[in-house]
Design an enzyme around this catalytic site. Structure first.
Site, short mmCIF file in Angstrom:
data_model
loop_
_atom_site.label_atom_id
_atom_site.label_comp_id
_atom_site.label_asym_id
_atom_site.label_seq_id
_atom_site.Cartn_x
_atom_site.Cartn_y
_atom_site.Cartn_z
CE1 TYR A 80 -7.34 1.91 0.07
CE2 TYR A 80 -9.11 3.35 -0.69
CZ TYR A 80 -7.95 3.15 0.04
OH TYR A 80 -7.39 4.20 0.72
CB CYS A 121 -3.99 -1.04 5.62
SG CYS A 121 -3.63 -2.19 6.96
CG ASP A 122 -4.16 4.31 1.91
OD1 ASP A 122 -5.30 3.89 1.66
OD2 ASP A 122 -3.78 5.45 1.58
CB ALA A 123 0.22 -0.44 -0.30
#
Length: 237
Positions: A80, A121-123
């Site tokens: 992230y 949101c997890d890309a």
């Protein structure tokens, strides 16, 4: 040749969520891995065909592929951006260094836009990859697409910043314009991609939801349609 996924713990409808998002990407013209739903003993599984496999004359071989953490030599635990992982700008810069064609760099931005508009949101950097054929790199098809915004307990921050912003509720057109400048892209081109996708997605999402309800009924489709509509309206303001 395939990856089979059960539902995520506490989110059993993730099977239908990912299937929907992958099918939606393909409906919007985004190259995506082939996928299907497999039911075993009344339990649904998400099945995706591996894009890093190739069968010739009945013989299957592995194609080399690297996600952007591997390409940029970043440990997976830092995938992230807010944890120190790669952002869109770094990925785009490395694609230029690797001499990926302009069409692939535009596909990367288009996929990032799609991920935002479906509320994914997890890309992170491990969900974008480069595939090698004959030693020549190209952007891999989309994979691991999931609308995380439909789940109350999951982060509401985008995995990669858009023009310096990652809070989903705060992202506007101006942030995508800033992203274009940071990536040495034509801002008008990126804003056109954003506008076109925001115009296309709501209708495509509703049409697909209606189609899938008839075969694999699940309430998650409606939640994704609603979330997508909200985010598409957000970038029109």
């Amino acid at each position: 040749t395939h990856i089979i996924k059960p539902g995520i713990l506490n989110f059993p409808d993730s099977v239908f969520n990912e299937y929907f998002c992958m099918r939606l990407a393909k409906a919007c013209g985004i190259p995506s891995a082939e996928c299907e739903i497999l039911t075993l003993k009344d339990e649904p599984f998400y099945v995706v065909t591996r894009f890093d496999r190739e069968s010739v004359n009945g013989i299957t071989r592995r194609l080399h592929q690297e996600d952007f953490c591997q390409i940029l030599n970043v440990p997976p635990k830092l995938k992230y951006q807010e944890d120190g992982g790669p952002g869109i700008e770094e990925c785009m810069k490395r694609m230029r260094i690797m001499h990926l064609p302009a069409v692939d760099r535009l596909r990367f931005v288009r996929l990032a836009i799609f991920n935002f508009l479906i509320g994914n949101c997890d890309a992170h950097a491990k969900n974008y990859a480069v595939l090698y054929r004959g030693g020549k790199p190209s952007l891999a098809p989309a994979y691991d697409l999931l609308s995380t915004m439909v789940y109350e307990t999951m982060s509401k921050r985008f995995a990669m910043t858009i023009g310096g912003e990652n809070r989903m509720g705060m992202l506007r057109k101006a942030h995508f314009e800033e992203l274009a400048k940071r990536c040495d892209l034509n801002p008008k081109l990126v804003l056109t991609e954003l506008s076109d996708m925001a115009d296309l997605l709501p209708e495509q999402a509703q049409t697909l939801a209606d189609e899938l309800h008839a075969v694999h009924p699940d309430a998650v489709y409606g939640r994704i349609v609603w979330e997508t509509g909200q985010l598409c309206r957000q970038v029109r303001e």
